[in-house]
Design a protein around this motif. Structure first.
Motif, PDB file in Angstrom:
ATOM      1  N   ILE A   1       0.865  -1.071  -0.028  1.00 57.39           N
ATOM      2  CA  ILE A   1       0.045   0.004   0.008  1.00 57.39           C
ATOM      3  C   ILE A   1       0.901   1.132   0.162  1.00 57.39           C
ATOM      4  CG2 ILE A   1      -1.642   1.347   1.367  1.00 57.39           C
ATOM      5  CD1 ILE A   1      -2.669  -1.063   2.100  1.00 57.39           C
ATOM      6  N   TYR A   2       1.843   1.371   0.737  1.00 56.13           N
ATOM      7  CA  TYR A   2       2.790   2.544   0.808  1.00 56.13           C
ATOM      8  C   TYR A   2       3.354   2.907  -0.428  1.00 56.13           C
ATOM      9  CZ  TYR A   2       2.329   2.359   5.996  1.00 56.13           C
ATOM     10  OH  TYR A   2       1.820   2.477   7.359  1.00 56.13           O
ATOM     11  N   HIS A   3       3.915   1.645  -1.047  1.00 61.20           N
ATOM     12  CA  HIS A   3       4.468   1.984  -2.490  1.00 61.20           C
ATOM     13  C   HIS A   3       3.412   2.407  -3.515  1.00 61.20           C
ATOM     14  CE1 HIS A   3       7.290   1.396  -5.720  1.00 61.20           C
ATOM     15  NE2 HIS A   3       6.256   0.784  -6.536  1.00 61.20           N
ATOM     16  N   SER A   4       2.254   1.751  -3.317  1.00 63.01           N
ATOM     17  CA  SER A   4       1.032   2.121  -4.255  1.00 63.01           C
ATOM     18  C   SER A   4       0.762   3.729  -4.086  1.00 63.01           C
ATOM     19  CB  SER A   4      -0.162   1.288  -4.035  1.00 63.01           C
ATOM     20  OG  SER A   4      -0.098   0.082  -4.068  1.00 63.01           O
ATOM     21  N   ILE A   5       0.730   4.360  -2.738  1.00 64.12           N
ATOM     22  CA  ILE A   5       0.330   5.631  -2.735  1.00 64.12           C
ATOM     23  C   ILE A   5       1.597   6.469  -3.067  1.00 64.12           C
ATOM     24  CG2 ILE A   5       0.003   7.593  -1.047  1.00 64.12           C
ATOM     25  CD1 ILE A   5      -1.314   5.207   0.726  1.00 64.12           C
ATOM     26  N   GLY A   6       2.846   6.216  -2.738  1.00 68.36           N
ATOM     27  CA  GLY A   6       4.104   6.567  -3.159  1.00 68.36           C
ATOM     28  C   GLY A   6       3.988   6.758  -4.915  1.00 68.36           C
ATOM     29  N   ASN A   7       3.646   5.735  -5.327  1.00 71.34           N
ATOM     30  CA  ASN A   7       3.645   5.793  -6.734  1.00 71.34           C
ATOM     31  C   ASN A   7       2.718   6.836  -7.460  1.00 71.34           C
ATOM     32  OD1 ASN A   7       2.019   4.414  -9.373  1.00 71.34           O
ATOM     33  ND2 ASN A   7       4.190   4.129  -9.630  1.00 71.34           N
ATOM     34  N   ALA A   8       1.328   6.794  -6.800  1.00 72.67           N
ATOM     35  CA  ALA A   8       0.431   7.718  -7.194  1.00 72.67           C
ATOM     36  C   ALA A   8       1.100   9.255  -7.047  1.00 72.67           C
ATOM     37  CB  ALA A   8      -0.460   7.758  -6.399  1.00 72.67           C
ATOM     38  N   ILE A   9       1.821   9.387  -5.869  1.00 64.73           N
ATOM     39  CA  ILE A   9       2.247  10.701  -5.853  1.00 64.73           C
ATOM     40  C   ILE A   9       3.395  11.088  -6.648  1.00 64.73           C
ATOM     41  CG2 ILE A   9       3.775  12.108  -4.064  1.00 64.73           C
ATOM     42  CD1 ILE A   9       2.314  10.617  -1.752  1.00 64.73           C
ATOM     43  N   GLY A  10       4.020  10.071  -6.996  1.00 64.24           N
ATOM     44  CA  GLY A  10       5.244  10.283  -7.920  1.00 64.24           C
ATOM     45  C   GLY A  10       4.471  10.544  -9.564  1.00 64.24           C
ATOM     46  N   MET A  11       3.341   9.956  -9.760  1.00 60.06           N
ATOM     47  CA  MET A  11       2.840  10.126 -10.822  1.00 60.06           C
ATOM     48  C   MET A  11       2.161  11.607 -10.971  1.00 60.06           C
ATOM     49  SD  MET A  11       1.408   6.558 -12.320  1.00 60.06           S
ATOM     50  CE  MET A  11       1.247   7.030 -14.022  1.00 60.06           C
ATOM     51  N   TYR A  12       1.634  11.926  -9.902  1.00 54.83           N
ATOM     52  CA  TYR A  12       0.822  13.348  -9.803  1.00 54.83           C
ATOM     53  C   TYR A  12       1.793  14.363 -10.256  1.00 54.83           C
ATOM     54  CZ  TYR A  12      -1.332  17.503  -8.045  1.00 54.83           C
ATOM     55  OH  TYR A  12      -1.780  18.576  -7.753  1.00 54.83           O
ATOM     56  N   PHE A  13       3.145  14.223  -9.889  1.00 56.33           N
ATOM     57  CA  PHE A  13       4.221  15.379 -10.207  1.00 56.33           C
ATOM     58  C   PHE A  13       4.890  15.065 -11.618  1.00 56.33           C
ATOM     59  CE2 PHE A  13       3.937  15.868  -5.614  1.00 56.33           C
ATOM     60  CZ  PHE A  13       3.887  17.269  -5.427  1.00 56.33           C
ATOM     61  N   ASP A  14       4.657  13.827 -12.271  1.00 56.22           N
ATOM     62  CA  ASP A  14       5.414  13.362 -13.204  1.00 56.22           C
ATOM     63  C   ASP A  14       4.817  13.219 -14.416  1.00 56.22           C
ATOM     64  OD1 ASP A  14       8.196  13.098 -14.095  1.00 56.22           O
ATOM     65  OD2 ASP A  14       7.586  10.843 -14.403  1.00 56.22           O
ATOM     66  N   TRP A  15       3.278  12.789 -14.434  1.00 59.46           N
ATOM     67  CA  TRP A  15       2.588  12.414 -15.395  1.00 59.46           C
ATOM     68  C   TRP A  15       0.965  12.717 -15.359  1.00 59.46           C
ATOM     69  CZ3 TRP A  15       4.305  10.938 -19.951  1.00 59.46           C
ATOM     70  CH2 TRP A  15       3.361  10.392 -20.929  1.00 59.46           C
ATOM     71  N   GLU A  16       0.480  12.386 -14.357  1.00 61.16           N
ATOM     72  CA  GLU A  16      -0.949  12.744 -14.387  1.00 61.16           C
ATOM     73  C   GLU A  16      -1.664  13.126 -13.167  1.00 61.16           C
ATOM     74  OE1 GLU A  16      -3.097   9.027 -15.056  1.00 61.16           O
ATOM     75  OE2 GLU A  16      -2.499   8.366 -13.129  1.00 61.16           O
ATOM     76  N   GLY A  17      -2.643  14.064 -13.141  1.00 61.70           N
ATOM     77  CA  GLY A  17      -3.040  14.584 -11.879  1.00 61.70           C
ATOM     78  C   GLY A  17      -4.245  13.554 -11.197  1.00 61.70           C
TER      79      GLY A  17
END
Length: 486
Positions: free
Chosen positions: A41-57
């Motif tokens: 779960i932590y990695h899943s949330i971290g991935n979403a945060i990373g994509m927010y800043f790098d690929w999609e909102g």
């Protein structure tokens, strides 16, 4: 006892969709999202945060996608509940006196949608969470506002939260929410000559939620490297470019919605138009071509392509026809509103057209992006049918029979897909050490991108099935017969 009886059809729908979803494999982007979710779960949330800043909102949908793709059993159950909730909320919003009729017509929105739409928003996890999950939240919000059920502080706070999180799923849903909030603020001000502070708060929070999603660093970065030619067009240029897409994804691919539209317009013309010559002309203009479109859509795989091109979205006469159709529909619904004092058809028609109207500024269209338009327009037309129609036992029996046929079709299709998936997995294990692995090609209409036929999906497919990246994957033609049999 009465409530228990009312719950039975919804329970059956939940079970039937649950079976379909348990039979359905993951596909396309889901292969990669599964690998992310597998890390926790932590990695899943971290991935979403990373994509927010790098690929999609689309932060919220990305979190759910990462977690639920790995935990597919949970997704199967949650998604079944989402589907049932959509049908239930439509029935609640319409508050019909034709209870059974409206239940069936509302359920048909799901089971008689375009099969490619079904493949993208029902059984494909990434598309489902992004485009279907926010729909019951949106409908619930509509229901609460339209029935003035936000008087307590608890519900006011809940609706404020919804206005913040709904835009976190996808852009056009956020846009529809903002437009709805704008409408209720304007209507309230016109009616009472003052500002409704709660409605204004909803409007501001929905804009804030949309802005956080739309202007994310990832969205900005992505726009700089994708669809460069489209992004260089002016707003007017983008609209002109996308008009064929608007016609195609609003009307041509949605035979069930067109059927509802035709029936609703027959009722409207019969009860609104008094001049017999205008009435006949209206019947001809608003029914014949849509019926032809329905027939062509249903039999498009079996008739000659040159004949189909006469009625496609690039035909200037088809474009002019449907634009004029929208204008005529708009006028009919305004007259209906003033005569019947029923605002649901007009409101949902406006929101439905607005949903795909927002997409006129987007380079990316698909069956999944048009579902909200299909849903909202269907609700508008069902409301008209409910107003003028009266349910009969024979009609309800016929609709029940169509329900059984539709579920039988999908159950057979996904039982056969499950069998085919087992064979695919066996073949992969048998050939795992080979330099080339041959797998059977599945029909494209079952699950979105179920065949790994592009570099990204091919790489994730190999990683998901523990295949060496150097191994070649060869797709062989399918053995499927009569669309649904493997």
């Amino acid at each position: 006892m009465k409530k228990l009886k009312l719950a039975i059809p919804y329970t059956l729908v939940f079970i039937l969709f649950g079976i379909i979803l348990f039979l359905s494999p993951i596909s396309g982007d889901d292969w990669g999202n599964y690998l992310v979710g597998r890390e926790g779960i932590y990695h899943s949330i971290g991935n979403a945060i990373g994509m927010y800043f790098d690929w999609e909102g689309r932060f919220l949908s990305r979190v759910f996608i990462n977690i639920l793709t790995y935990h597919k059993v949970i997704w199967n159950l949650v998604n079944s509940l989402v589907i049932v909730s959509i049908v239930y909320l439509i029935v609640k919003i319409l508050n019909s006196h034709n209870k059974k009729l409206i239940f069936f017509l509302s359920l048909f929105i799901i089971i008689f949608m375009n099969i490619y739409t079904f493949s993208q928003i029902i059984v494909w996890i990434a598309g489902n969470i992004t485009y279907l999950f926010p729909i019951p939240l949106l409908l619930y919000y509509f229901y609460r506002i339209l029935n003035n059920k936000d008087k307590t502080l608890v519900f006011t706070f809940l609706l404020i939260i919804l206005n913040f999180i709904i835009p976190m799923f996808v852009e056009h849903v956020a846009g529809v929410l903002v437009i709805f909030n704008l409408i209720i603020n304007i209507v309230y001000f016109i009616k009472y000559k003052k500002v409704n502070k709660k409605y204004l708060a909803y409007f501001i929070v929905s804009i804030l939620g949309m802005a956080i999603m739309y202007f994310s660093p990832g969205n900005v970065k992505r726009s700089l490297i994708e669809n460069l030619e489209f992004n260089e067009l002016s707003i007017f240029g983008k609209i002109i470019y996308n008009i064929p897409n608007f016609i195609y994804y609003t009307f041509i691919i949605n035979p069930y919605m067109i059927l509802l539209m035709v029936v609703a317009n027959i009722y409207l013309i019969k009860n609104i138009v008094s001049n017999k010559y205008i009435k006949v002309a209206s019947y001809v203009y608003l029914t014949i071509l849509p019926v032809v479109i329905i027939i062509l859509c249903l039999v498009s795989n079996f008739i000659m392509q040159p004949f189909l091109t006469m009625f496609n979205q690039n035909n200037i006469f088809i474009i002019i026809y449907f634009i004029s159709y929208i204008l005529v529909e708009f006028i009919l619904l305004i007259i209906f509103f003033y005569r019947k004092n029923k605002y649901i058809p007009f409101l949902f028609f406006i929101l439905g057209i607005a949903s795909n109207g927002i997409m006129l500024l987007s380079p990316t269209w698909g069956y999944r992006t048009s579902f909200l338009t299909y849903l909202l327009l269907s609700i508008a037309f069902i409301s008209i049918i409910d107003c003028y129609g009266h349910e009969k036992k024979i009609i309800n029996y016929i609709l029940f029979a169509f329900t059984c046929i539709a579920f039988t079709f999908y159950l057979i299709l996904y039982i056969n897909l499950y069998r085919a998936q087992l064979d695919r997995e066996k073949e992969i294990k048998r050939q795992i050490d080979n330099d080339i692995i041959y797998i059977e090609k599945f029909p494209s209409y079952v699950n979105c991108n179920i065949n790994p036929d592009n570099p990204y999906h091919l790489g994730k497919f190999k990683e998901y099935y523990n295949i060496r990246q150097s191994t070649q994957i060869k797709l062989v033609e399918e053995k499927w017969k009569y669309i649904i049999f493997y």
